[in-house]
Design a protein around this motif. Structure first.
Motif, short mmCIF file in Angstrom:
data_model
loop_
_atom_site.label_atom_id
_atom_site.label_comp_id
_atom_site.label_asym_id
_atom_site.label_seq_id
_atom_site.Cartn_x
_atom_site.Cartn_y
_atom_site.Cartn_z
N THR A 12 0.84 -1.19 0.00
CA THR A 12 0.00 0.00 0.00
C THR A 12 0.87 1.24 0.00
OG1 THR A 12 -1.81 -1.09 1.19
CG2 THR A 12 -1.74 1.32 1.29
N VAL A 13 0.51 2.20 -0.83
CA VAL A 13 1.17 3.51 -0.85
C VAL A 13 0.12 4.53 -0.40
CG1 VAL A 13 2.24 5.29 -2.28
CG2 VAL A 13 2.80 2.88 -2.66
N LEU A 14 0.46 5.31 0.60
CA LEU A 14 -0.44 6.33 1.12
C LEU A 14 0.02 7.70 0.63
CD1 LEU A 14 -2.75 7.27 3.00
CD2 LEU A 14 -1.05 7.34 4.87
N GLU A 32 1.19 -0.52 -9.85
CA GLU A 32 1.71 -1.71 -9.20
C GLU A 32 1.13 -1.94 -7.82
OE1 GLU A 32 6.13 -2.69 -7.67
OE2 GLU A 32 5.93 -2.61 -9.85
N ALA A 33 0.89 -0.89 -7.07
CA ALA A 33 0.49 -1.01 -5.67
C ALA A 33 -0.96 -0.60 -5.46
CB ALA A 33 1.39 -0.13 -4.80
N ARG A 68 -3.57 3.05 10.30
CA ARG A 68 -4.74 2.50 9.64
C ARG A 68 -4.39 1.71 8.38
NH1 ARG A 68 -9.89 6.19 7.55
NH2 ARG A 68 -10.93 4.58 6.30
N PHE A 69 -3.43 2.21 7.60
CA PHE A 69 -3.15 1.59 6.30
C PHE A 69 -1.83 0.83 6.24
CE2 PHE A 69 -6.14 5.02 5.17
CZ PHE A 69 -7.11 4.26 4.53
N THR A 70 -0.97 0.98 7.23
CA THR A 70 0.35 0.33 7.25
C THR A 70 1.03 0.36 5.87
OG1 THR A 70 -0.62 -1.88 6.91
CG2 THR A 70 -0.24 -1.16 9.19
N PRO A 71 1.26 1.53 5.33
CA PRO A 71 1.83 1.64 3.98
C PRO A 71 3.31 1.26 3.94
CG PRO A 71 1.72 3.80 4.96
CD PRO A 71 1.05 2.87 5.93
N ALA A 72 3.75 0.84 2.75
CA ALA A 72 5.17 0.62 2.52
C ALA A 72 5.86 1.94 2.18
CB ALA A 72 5.37 -0.38 1.38
N VAL A 96 9.06 3.80 7.84
CA VAL A 96 8.41 3.67 6.55
C VAL A 96 9.07 4.59 5.53
CG1 VAL A 96 6.22 3.99 5.30
CG2 VAL A 96 6.22 3.06 7.63
N LEU A 97 9.21 4.14 4.31
CA LEU A 97 9.75 4.98 3.25
C LEU A 97 8.85 6.19 3.04
CD1 LEU A 97 10.72 2.29 0.57
CD2 LEU A 97 12.23 3.41 2.21
#
Length: 228
Positions: A12-14, A32-33, A68-72, A96-97
């Motif tokens: 996931t990307v936020l 891709e994500a 909430r979203f635990t993005p990469a 996180v990046l």
């Protein structure tokens, strides 16, 4: 900076910010994500396949959105410097990046901060161009220049991969395999074939082998059509 490629499949990307910059980032990663864009308003532009959430995160709430979203990867793309500061801080705290869009060129970076380069894609070939976020216009210019140069590169990669596997299956010695593949990549005629239409890699592969399945050219034999 050292360029790296990152696979965001099933990640996931936020994106925080729904303006044109946020939309551009969303389109880029949505290839891709899973992309989630959080913003009180959204520009009337294409966000790709991103999920849009209408909300106005306060600086103190940014960590809750990451929870909430635990993005990469998190993209800070609002026009509010305080919110962007909070997004970057929350991402760094969580390891996180993070990509900051408003002050990328003069941002004091650490190892979690990333610059999203301009790219030219001829799948599976990808070429990335970056000026370290100091000259985006130059990156765009170089990308446009390279698009013509790389025409057919994806088809060539497909052909080379197939030829290499076939040569390995035939137990062709490594030195001969390298010579055959190098000649294939360096052949202007093969590049012309690949650039004249889609899915021409099969024709190039067939050109490497004779109709009877033997090697059409063999640098170690006096007769080009002769097999081992």
């Amino acid at each position: 900076m050292i360029p790296l490629l990152h696979d965001f499949s099933n990640e996931t990307v936020l994106v925080v910010g729904g303006g044109p910059v946020g939309a551009r980032k969303a389109r880029r990663f949505a290839r891709e994500a899973r992309v989630v864009v959080v913003s009180p308003e959204f520009a009337d532009v294409d966000f790709g396949d991103a999920e849009l959430i209408r909300a106005a995160p306060e600086p103190e709430e940014t960590d809750d959105w990451l929870e909430r979203f635990t993005p990469a990867l998190v993209v800070a793309a609002t026009d509010d410097e305080e919110v962007n500061d909070a997004v970057v801080a929350a991402a760094r705290d969580r390891g996180v990046l993070v990509n900051r869009a408003d002050r990328a060129g003069d941002l004091e970076r650490d190892h979690r901060d990333v610059v999203v380069p301009a790219t030219v894609r001829e799948d599976p070939v990808i070429v990335a161009i970056s000026t370290g976020a100091t000259a985006p216009a130059l990156s765009k210019y170089l990308r446009q220049e390279l698009e013509e140069t790389l025409a057919g590169a994806g088809e060539m990669a497909t052909a080379v991969s197939a030829v290499r596997e076939e040569l390995k299956d035939r137990d062709v010695p490594p030195d001969r395999r390298r010579k055959i593949v190098t000649d294939l990549v360096n052949s202007p005629a093969h590049w012309t074939t690949l650039r004249t239409g889609p899915s021409n890699s099969r024709q190039v592969i067939e050109d490497v082998f004779a109709p009877d399945g033997s090697l059409a050219t063999d640098p170690n034999e006096s007769n080009p059509g002769e097999t081992e």
